[in-house]
Each structure stands twice: as C-alpha cells, then as structure tokens.
Write a protein that holds these residues in place. Structure first.
Motif, PDB file in Angstrom:
ATOM      1  N   GLY A 112     -34.697 -34.853-124.041  1.00  0.00           N
ATOM      2  CA  GLY A 112     -35.426 -33.985-123.478  1.00  0.00           C
ATOM      3  C   GLY A 112     -36.920 -34.331-123.400  1.00  0.00           C
ATOM      4  N   GLY A 113     -37.377 -34.791-124.496  1.00  0.00           N
ATOM      5  CA  GLY A 113     -38.816 -35.221-124.296  1.00  0.00           C
ATOM      6  C   GLY A 113     -38.822 -36.324-123.298  1.00  0.00           C
ATOM      7  N   ILE A 114     -38.246 -37.195-123.055  1.00  0.00           N
ATOM      8  CA  ILE A 114     -38.388 -38.332-122.365  1.00  0.00           C
ATOM      9  C   ILE A 114     -38.123 -37.904-120.789  1.00  0.00           C
ATOM     10  N   ILE A 115     -37.376 -36.771-120.523  1.00  0.00           N
ATOM     11  CA  ILE A 115     -37.217 -36.341-119.045  1.00  0.00           C
ATOM     12  C   ILE A 115     -38.507 -35.727-118.933  1.00  0.00           C
ATOM     13  N   LEU A 116     -39.107 -34.822-119.678  1.00  0.00           N
ATOM     14  CA  LEU A 116     -40.344 -34.213-119.376  1.00  0.00           C
ATOM     15  C   LEU A 116     -41.351 -35.287-119.002  1.00  0.00           C
ATOM     16  N   LEU A 117     -41.410 -36.303-119.896  1.00  0.00           N
ATOM     17  CA  LEU A 117     -42.580 -37.287-119.815  1.00  0.00           C
ATOM     18  C   LEU A 117     -42.626 -37.927-118.399  1.00  0.00           C
ATOM     19  N   ILE A 118     -41.273 -38.454-118.152  1.00  0.00           N
ATOM     20  CA  ILE A 118     -40.856 -38.945-116.836  1.00  0.00           C
ATOM     21  C   ILE A 118     -41.266 -38.213-115.815  1.00  0.00           C
ATOM     22  N   LEU A 119     -40.959 -37.131-115.695  1.00  0.00           N
ATOM     23  CA  LEU A 119     -41.191 -36.143-114.327  1.00  0.00           C
ATOM     24  C   LEU A 119     -42.727 -36.034-114.533  1.00  0.00           C
ATOM     25  N   GLY A 162     -45.269 -47.706-118.092  1.00  0.00           N
ATOM     26  CA  GLY A 162     -45.098 -48.966-117.606  1.00  0.00           C
ATOM     27  C   GLY A 162     -43.817 -49.598-118.614  1.00  0.00           C
ATOM     28  N   ALA A 163     -43.065 -50.666-118.004  1.00  0.00           N
ATOM     29  CA  ALA A 163     -42.168 -51.526-118.715  1.00  0.00           C
ATOM     30  C   ALA A 163     -42.645 -52.092-119.897  1.00  0.00           C
ATOM     31  N   ASP A 164     -44.080 -52.551-119.884  1.00  0.00           N
ATOM     32  CA  ASP A 164     -44.682 -53.445-120.700  1.00  0.00           C
ATOM     33  C   ASP A 164     -45.759 -52.689-121.622  1.00  0.00           C
ATOM     34  N   SER A 165     -45.730 -51.209-121.413  1.00  0.00           N
ATOM     35  CA  SER A 165     -46.767 -50.598-121.947  1.00  0.00           C
ATOM     36  C   SER A 165     -46.994 -50.315-123.390  1.00  0.00           C
ATOM     37  N   ALA A 166     -47.970 -49.898-123.952  1.00  0.00           N
ATOM     38  CA  ALA A 166     -47.931 -49.782-125.286  1.00  0.00           C
ATOM     39  C   ALA A 166     -47.161 -48.512-125.752  1.00  0.00           C
ATOM     40  N   ASN A 220     -37.340 -46.464-111.811  1.00  0.00           N
ATOM     41  CA  ASN A 220     -39.026 -46.832-111.698  1.00  0.00           C
ATOM     42  C   ASN A 220     -39.699 -47.224-112.847  1.00  0.00           C
ATOM     43  N   PRO A 221     -39.436 -48.478-113.109  1.00  0.00           N
ATOM     44  CA  PRO A 221     -40.206 -49.118-114.549  1.00  0.00           C
ATOM     45  C   PRO A 221     -41.583 -48.643-114.808  1.00  0.00           C
ATOM     46  N   GLU A 222     -42.105 -48.577-113.744  1.00  0.00           N
ATOM     47  CA  GLU A 222     -43.716 -48.323-113.524  1.00  0.00           C
ATOM     48  C   GLU A 222     -43.761 -47.030-114.553  1.00  0.00           C
ATOM     49  N   SER A 223     -42.993 -46.090-114.508  1.00  0.00           N
ATOM     50  CA  SER A 223     -43.306 -44.781-115.418  1.00  0.00           C
ATOM     51  C   SER A 223     -42.572 -44.795-116.689  1.00  0.00           C
TER      52      SER A 223
END
Length: 307
Positions: free
Chosen positions: A34-41, A197-201, A265-268
């Motif tokens: 649930g948290g991941i979906i919220l963050l992605i959106l 991002g796919a390589d983000s911190a 969308n790996p950028e997000s």
C-alpha cells in the motif's frame, strides 16, 4: 510451523492500539504494498513523497478507526505464534532481537537498541505523522517504531499474489526492522536525498533492508533465545525461503506499477524491482554478513554478488 513450541514470549514486547508519537518531519520508510502504491502515484503526479504520511489525515483517516486498545496477553508462548498472526509478529520481533542483539555488536561494533513494534487498525498517529492502513507496514525513524496493520498481510495475498506462508509475513516484519538497523548504522537518511529512480538512494535503502531481512533469516533458526538453548524458529526449509521470496517479489515496484497502471516506469521507482528485492534478500540470507548488503556501493543492483 516456523516457531519452536513451548518457548516463553513477553506479550509486552509489542504494543497494540491507535499509536502515539507527535507529528514529525521525517519520512517513514516501508516495505508494504500500500505504501509503495501511494509513493508511486505521488511521484508520477509530481508530488512530494515526504508529505505522504502527513497528508493521510483527511477524509480517508476520518473513515477509519484509531484501532484496538489492549495487549497481546494471549501470546505468552511460542505455540501461539504458529496460529495467531499478531502473536507471530511478536515472535518475529523477539527473534529479530535475538539475532541483531548478537550480530550487530559482532559485525558492526554497535550495540543493538530494540525498536518499538506497534500494531494498529485503520489509522495511527506516529512520530512521522498520521498514517492509515493504505500506507502498509512502515518504520518511523523519529520514534524508532515499526508499525503494522495486520490486515495488510491478507491484502498482500489477495491483491498482490504473495504466498500466505508464515515466512512471507515474517519477512515483512524483518524488512521493517531492517530499516531500524539502518537507523542505528546512520544510513536511513540517505533515502531522502535521492527519492526516486531505478538506481536511487531510496531504492538502495529499501534493497538493503531486504538484505538485512535475509541476514535475520540466516541466523533465525540457530541463535538461541535469551535464557534458552533453542532459537525461536525451527530449521527453515526451502519452502519457507520461497515464501519470503514470494512476498519480496509481490512488492517490487515493477510488479505494482504494472498491476496498478498497466506500464512500468523505472524513473519513479522507490523500492526496487521484484527481481532485485529477491536477490538482495538471498544475498543476506546466504552470507549472513552486513558487508554483503552494501547496496549503496553496488554498481549493478540486479547483481549483488557482482558489486
């Protein structure tokens, strides 16, 4: 069955209710779907991920209850951890205390400080702000507490296709306590400096928590509980590990994006792909070593052994 039967458990290790802590400014970190979906959106629409928890205090929170009050008084022995989900979270927390209480001083020369573990239903007020069930499990560094709404675990099965096996649930608890280990080692703040991002911190922070969950699994069936000669968990089987990997895969950014928006969308990304989450859990499980979980130095996050 994953817990050795007949072992004593302290019900007071885990609190239950609406939760405490004041409003704070730090971002909570979580492995929940649930948290991941919220963050992605939020990221897809140009929002600030740091505001996600604080913004959940409106209509959505008004429609939920603060959660039960009381205790886990029924969870006095490890037998209950094999049949009752709340008791299983308690037993997992106690197992994590045994493992990290032994391994953190040994491997990092840092004394383990037990995080608080809190169960809630509906919504909860934390040191990182108010949150609802929609956020999923999360860790708040401000109050050093891991928060769980137990309804999430069924959502993980029904909506995201995870195994419903015990170690799938225990992996989620171990991941959140992994964030506490990062907090103790001074790495948790790095996620906010590079949040997507796919390589983000942010991704590297989440994958490291997966790796730390793997370290726990490595030792969970060998390190004895305090005052006993037995660990909390029985010898883990290949099927147990498959359950954990199933949960890790189900909360990969790519899988959730595909299910929720029909494209990836790996950028997000904020947590890493399903494959990466599985591989970093295995890296921790096979090695049992903190130095094998240095996601921040890894050149290729899809290949933990390759550096």
């Amino acid at each position: 069955m994953t817990f050795n039967e007949g072992m004593q458990m302290d019900p007071g290790r885990v609190s239950v209710g609406g939760g405490g802590g004041g409003m704070g400014g730090k971002v909570a970190l979580g492995g929940g779907a649930g948290g991941i979906i919220l963050l992605i959106l939020t990221l897809l629409f140009g929002g600030d991920p740091g505001s996600v928890l604080g913004n959940l205090t409106g209509a959505q929170a008004d429609q939920t209850q603060q959660g039960p009050s009381g205790s886990l008084s029924q969870c006095t022995t490890s037998d209950t951890a094999n049949t009752d989900l709340s008791c299983r979270i308690l037993g997992t927390a106690l197992s994590l205390d045994s493992v990290w209480g032994t391994e953190l001083p040994k491997q990092a020369n840092v004394q383990y400080v037990k995080p608080a573990v809190h169960l809630f239903s509906g919504s909860v007020n934390t040191g990182c702000g108010q949150a609802t069930t929609a956020v999923g499990p999360f860790y708040c560094p401000t109050d050093q507490t891991a928060y769980f709404d137990t309804s999430f675990f069924q959502e993980l099965v029904d909506q995201f296709g995870s195994s419903g096996g015990p170690l799938a649930q225990e992996y989620v608890v171990a991941h959140e306590i992994g964030h506490h280990i990062q907090n103790q080692l001074g790495n948790i703040g790095r996620a906010q400096s590079d949040p997507q991002g796919a390589d983000s911190a942010s991704v590297r922070t989440e994958l490291q928590a997966d790796c730390y969950a793997g370290i726990w699994a490595n030792y969970a069936d060998t390190i004895p509980a305090p005052g006993t000669n037995k660990p909390f968990l029985v010898k883990l089987t290949d099927n147990d590990i498959r359950d954990a990997l199933s949960a890790a895969s189900s909360v990969g950014d790519d899988r959730i994006q595909q299910a929720s928006r029909g494209r990836v969308n790996p950028e997000s990304w904020t947590h890493g792909s399903s494959e990466e989450r599985q591989k970093w859990f295995i890296a921790g499980y096979r090695s049992g070593q903190l130095n094998q979980c240095d996601t921040f130095s890894a050149r290729d996050l899809s290949n933990p052994n390759g550096g």
